[in-house]
Scaffold this active site. Structure first.
Site, PDB file in Angstrom:
ATOM      1  N   HIS A   7       0.868  -1.194   0.010  1.00  0.00           N
ATOM      2  CA  HIS A   7       0.145   0.021   0.063  1.00  0.00           C
ATOM      3  C   HIS A   7       0.805   1.313   0.045  1.00  0.00           C
ATOM      4  O   HIS A   7       2.023   1.319   0.311  1.00  0.00           O
ATOM      5  CB  HIS A   7      -0.896  -0.053   1.054  1.00  0.00           C
ATOM      6  CG  HIS A   7      -0.479   0.074   2.649  1.00  0.00           C
ATOM      7  ND1 HIS A   7      -0.141  -1.282   3.276  1.00  0.00           N
ATOM      8  CD2 HIS A   7      -0.118   1.046   3.259  1.00  0.00           C
ATOM      9  CE1 HIS A   7       0.362  -0.744   4.578  1.00  0.00           C
ATOM     10  NE2 HIS A   7       0.377   0.677   4.423  1.00  0.00           N
ATOM     11  N   GLU A  43      -8.611   4.913   9.577  1.00  0.00           N
ATOM     12  CA  GLU A  43      -8.141   4.548   8.260  1.00  0.00           C
ATOM     13  C   GLU A  43      -9.126   4.103   7.242  1.00  0.00           C
ATOM     14  O   GLU A  43     -10.072   3.384   7.703  1.00  0.00           O
ATOM     15  CB  GLU A  43      -6.914   3.707   8.232  1.00  0.00           C
ATOM     16  CG  GLU A  43      -7.209   2.668   8.760  1.00  0.00           C
ATOM     17  CD  GLU A  43      -5.848   1.618   8.714  1.00  0.00           C
ATOM     18  OE1 GLU A  43      -4.842   2.030   9.482  1.00  0.00           O
ATOM     19  OE2 GLU A  43      -5.793   0.502   8.084  1.00  0.00           O
ATOM     20  N   GLN A  60      -3.933   3.555   1.297  1.00  0.00           N
ATOM     21  CA  GLN A  60      -4.429   3.575   2.845  1.00  0.00           C
ATOM     22  C   GLN A  60      -4.474   5.060   3.298  1.00  0.00           C
ATOM     23  O   GLN A  60      -3.314   5.849   3.255  1.00  0.00           O
ATOM     24  CB  GLN A  60      -3.442   2.628   3.676  1.00  0.00           C
ATOM     25  CG  GLN A  60      -3.500   2.893   5.244  1.00  0.00           C
ATOM     26  CD  GLN A  60      -2.510   2.406   6.056  1.00  0.00           C
ATOM     27  OE1 GLN A  60      -1.355   2.740   5.954  1.00  0.00           O
ATOM     28  NE2 GLN A  60      -2.664   1.201   6.784  1.00  0.00           N
ATOM     29  N   HIS A  84       3.696   7.074   4.102  1.00  0.00           N
ATOM     30  CA  HIS A  84       4.647   5.801   3.823  1.00  0.00           C
ATOM     31  C   HIS A  84       4.520   5.142   2.821  1.00  0.00           C
ATOM     32  O   HIS A  84       3.398   5.267   2.060  1.00  0.00           O
ATOM     33  CB  HIS A  84       4.740   5.252   5.180  1.00  0.00           C
ATOM     34  CG  HIS A  84       3.450   4.745   5.404  1.00  0.00           C
ATOM     35  ND1 HIS A  84       2.288   5.232   6.065  1.00  0.00           N
ATOM     36  CD2 HIS A  84       3.078   3.176   5.411  1.00  0.00           C
ATOM     37  CE1 HIS A  84       1.255   4.115   6.140  1.00  0.00           C
ATOM     38  NE2 HIS A  84       1.808   3.138   5.543  1.00  0.00           N
ATOM     39  N   GLU A 134       7.462   0.609   5.394  1.00  0.00           N
ATOM     40  CA  GLU A 134       6.712  -0.371   6.169  1.00  0.00           C
ATOM     41  C   GLU A 134       7.007  -2.108   5.555  1.00  0.00           C
ATOM     42  O   GLU A 134       6.954  -1.915   4.319  1.00  0.00           O
ATOM     43  CB  GLU A 134       5.184  -0.013   6.428  1.00  0.00           C
ATOM     44  CG  GLU A 134       4.447  -1.028   7.337  1.00  0.00           C
ATOM     45  CD  GLU A 134       2.761  -0.323   6.908  1.00  0.00           C
ATOM     46  OE1 GLU A 134       2.550   0.702   6.888  1.00  0.00           O
ATOM     47  OE2 GLU A 134       1.995  -1.485   7.692  1.00  0.00           O
TER      48      GLU A 134
END
Lengths: 143, 143
Positions: A7, A43, A60, A84, A134
């Protein structure tokens, strides 16, 4: 082994308004939504495509739920935008250990719970060319 | 219709060093590299995964080739990090027209040439929640 872009995390001040922007502009629909109290975010996951490893790629969208959350602090400094990026792996524990051994700072000692029950960790952006990165292993799957 | 995350564009000061970071840390290899004089960038595409629409998702690493390029200016202001995100479509012309009609500023009157002979355009980040957003139709394909 990292096998997909899982994502792109986008920080926003108003989740409902941002969800509506992505729906009205591109036709993207909400696949899943949740509140993650530990991360301090509300989210929405918008599924964009399936991926060759049996997983999927999402946007996201993240709105902070409290002023002391990392996303709230990031928004106060940077304004809205890409917060991110996340790569999917079948083995977040093994990959995080390998990457830590290469000298990249891994932010959690053990993976924590992310979207849709996934297990996640983060790499320090200063060790990754300015990119908060991530690693994700999806729940109940091998991807 | 946007059918995949085509790539994440990451701006860097030193392309060779950044390519080596992604190879050494994650095992990602360079799929394609080129210089785009119009955009003022030297770039490397790292293929991460295939996508369900018959295309693929990449990281696009970007180093400016001249100080007046938009990526050079962006780096001077923001430092290294995620510069833009790109969605893949079979019809960049039609999607750009539809999105312009919704009031989102499209930066080019006609699509220009992007990575690997693709046709691309960009949407204004101020109309997209702070996210510089690219639309891409791959060369010689329907995706």
């Amino acid at each position: 082994m990292l096998t997909r872009i899982d994502h792109i995390g986008i920080a926003c001040f108003d989740l409902d308004r941002t969800v509506e922007f992505y729906r009205a502009t591109y036709g993207f629909e909400v696949f899943h939504s949740e509140v993650n109290e530990e991360q301090g975010v509300r989210e929405a996951m918008l599924k964009i495509n399936d991926t060759g490893d049996g997983g999927a790629s999402y946007l996201q969208l993240l709105e902070p739920t409290r002023e002391d959350s990392t996303v709230a602090k990031w928004l106060a400094k940077n304004g809205e935008g890409v917060h991110h990026i996340a790569f999917g792996t079948a083995d977040v524990d093994g990959d995080a250990a390998d990457i830590r051994a290469k000298g990249v700072r891994v932010l959690y000692d053990e993976p924590r719970i992310g979207s849709m029950g996934s297990r996640i960790t983060f790499l320090h952006p200063k060790d990754c060319g300015g990119v908060l990165t991530e690693l994700v292993t999806s729940a109940g799957t091998e991807h």
